[in-house]
Design a protein around this motif. Sequence first.
Motif, mmCIF file in Angstrom:
data_model
loop_
_atom_site.group_PDB
_atom_site.id
_atom_site.type_symbol
_atom_site.label_atom_id
_atom_site.label_comp_id
_atom_site.label_asym_id
_atom_site.label_seq_id
_atom_site.Cartn_x
_atom_site.Cartn_y
_atom_site.Cartn_z
ATOM 1 N N GLY A 171 40.597 35.256 36.376
ATOM 2 C CA GLY A 171 41.027 35.108 37.889
ATOM 3 C C GLY A 171 40.400 35.683 38.830
ATOM 4 O O GLY A 171 40.725 35.814 40.016
ATOM 5 N N LEU A 172 39.250 36.699 38.332
ATOM 6 C CA LEU A 172 38.783 37.221 39.542
ATOM 7 C C LEU A 172 37.428 36.354 39.924
ATOM 8 O O LEU A 172 37.096 35.064 39.447
ATOM 9 C CB LEU A 172 37.796 38.462 38.984
ATOM 10 N N ARG A 173 36.723 36.546 40.971
ATOM 11 C CA ARG A 173 35.552 35.894 41.532
ATOM 12 C C ARG A 173 34.246 36.464 41.068
ATOM 13 O O ARG A 173 34.330 37.546 40.899
ATOM 14 C CB ARG A 173 35.477 35.777 43.109
ATOM 15 N N ALA A 180 41.171 46.218 37.987
ATOM 16 C CA ALA A 180 42.554 46.215 37.067
ATOM 17 C C ALA A 180 43.267 45.269 37.809
ATOM 18 O O ALA A 180 43.974 44.566 37.162
ATOM 19 C CB ALA A 180 43.042 47.550 36.924
ATOM 20 N N SER A 181 43.392 45.253 39.178
ATOM 21 C CA SER A 181 44.558 44.586 39.785
ATOM 22 C C SER A 181 43.929 43.388 39.969
ATOM 23 O O SER A 181 44.744 42.226 40.080
ATOM 24 C CB SER A 181 44.892 45.142 41.307
ATOM 25 N N GLY A 182 42.742 42.830 40.120
ATOM 26 C CA GLY A 182 42.059 41.576 40.289
ATOM 27 C C GLY A 182 42.045 40.960 41.561
ATOM 28 O O GLY A 182 41.626 40.018 42.102
ATOM 29 N N GLU A 183 42.478 42.065 42.539
ATOM 30 C CA GLU A 183 42.474 41.592 44.121
ATOM 31 C C GLU A 183 42.233 42.727 44.932
ATOM 32 O O GLU A 183 42.208 44.093 44.650
ATOM 33 C CB GLU A 183 43.844 41.039 44.549
ATOM 34 N N ILE A 193 40.123 43.050 31.767
ATOM 35 C CA ILE A 193 39.583 41.582 32.481
ATOM 36 C C ILE A 193 39.288 40.793 31.086
ATOM 37 O O ILE A 193 39.577 39.578 30.926
ATOM 38 C CB ILE A 193 38.426 41.872 33.138
ATOM 39 N N ALA A 194 38.734 41.406 30.215
ATOM 40 C CA ALA A 194 38.160 40.704 28.774
ATOM 41 C C ALA A 194 39.522 40.052 28.047
ATOM 42 O O ALA A 194 39.322 38.734 27.659
ATOM 43 C CB ALA A 194 37.406 41.435 27.960
#
Length: 205
Positions: A164-166, A132-135, A19-20
């Motif tokens: 791209g995550l919330r 990891a997947s972001g969803e 994510i970073a």
Amino acid sequence: MTTITVLGAGNIGSAVAGIAAKSGATVQVIDRDAAKAQTAAGNGTGSVWGAAIEGDIVVLALPYPAYADAIAAYGPQLAGKVVVDPSNPIDFSTFDSVVPAEYGSAAAELAAKLKDAKIVKAFNTNFAATLASGEIDGTPTTVAVASDDEDAKKAVAGFVQAAGLRTVDAGPLKRAANLEGMGALQIFLGITEQTPWTAGFKIVK
């Protein structure tokens, strides 16, 4: 540019490092296994335990029982840093909290022991696969963030959102106890095979 150091190259550490990196931050991963650290860091820096912390934000992606060693090794270096606690401190046989009663949460314990650091609770209500997947189920993974320091909270939310995550603002650090309860429930559901490890709490807007 933000520099983020992740202590630990396990599933959560690797996911947060990813994510970073997606956020555009400079990434350092520190682990006792140099190869794992470098793999988790990707194009960033993989360092062996004991190496100096480079990040302004430090994520303790370690099992809760390892926090004592991390504080002993890195306590002075964490002064002034944003320190992120993603732990779920539970007894896996009972799913009860193992945090001493006087603290109430792992994050509150960190705040008591690292008085000069800015403690943020985040990532503990997410399984590594969804980070990891972001969803989750077709919607962006949502990371709950709690802290008494608004700037620290915004710094963590900022890099998560940039990837791209919330995020949701879970309030002050005392809400870490609630987040750790949510984390324990989610782990219980996973271990009892009521939900898969690729699932999680989903916030619908």
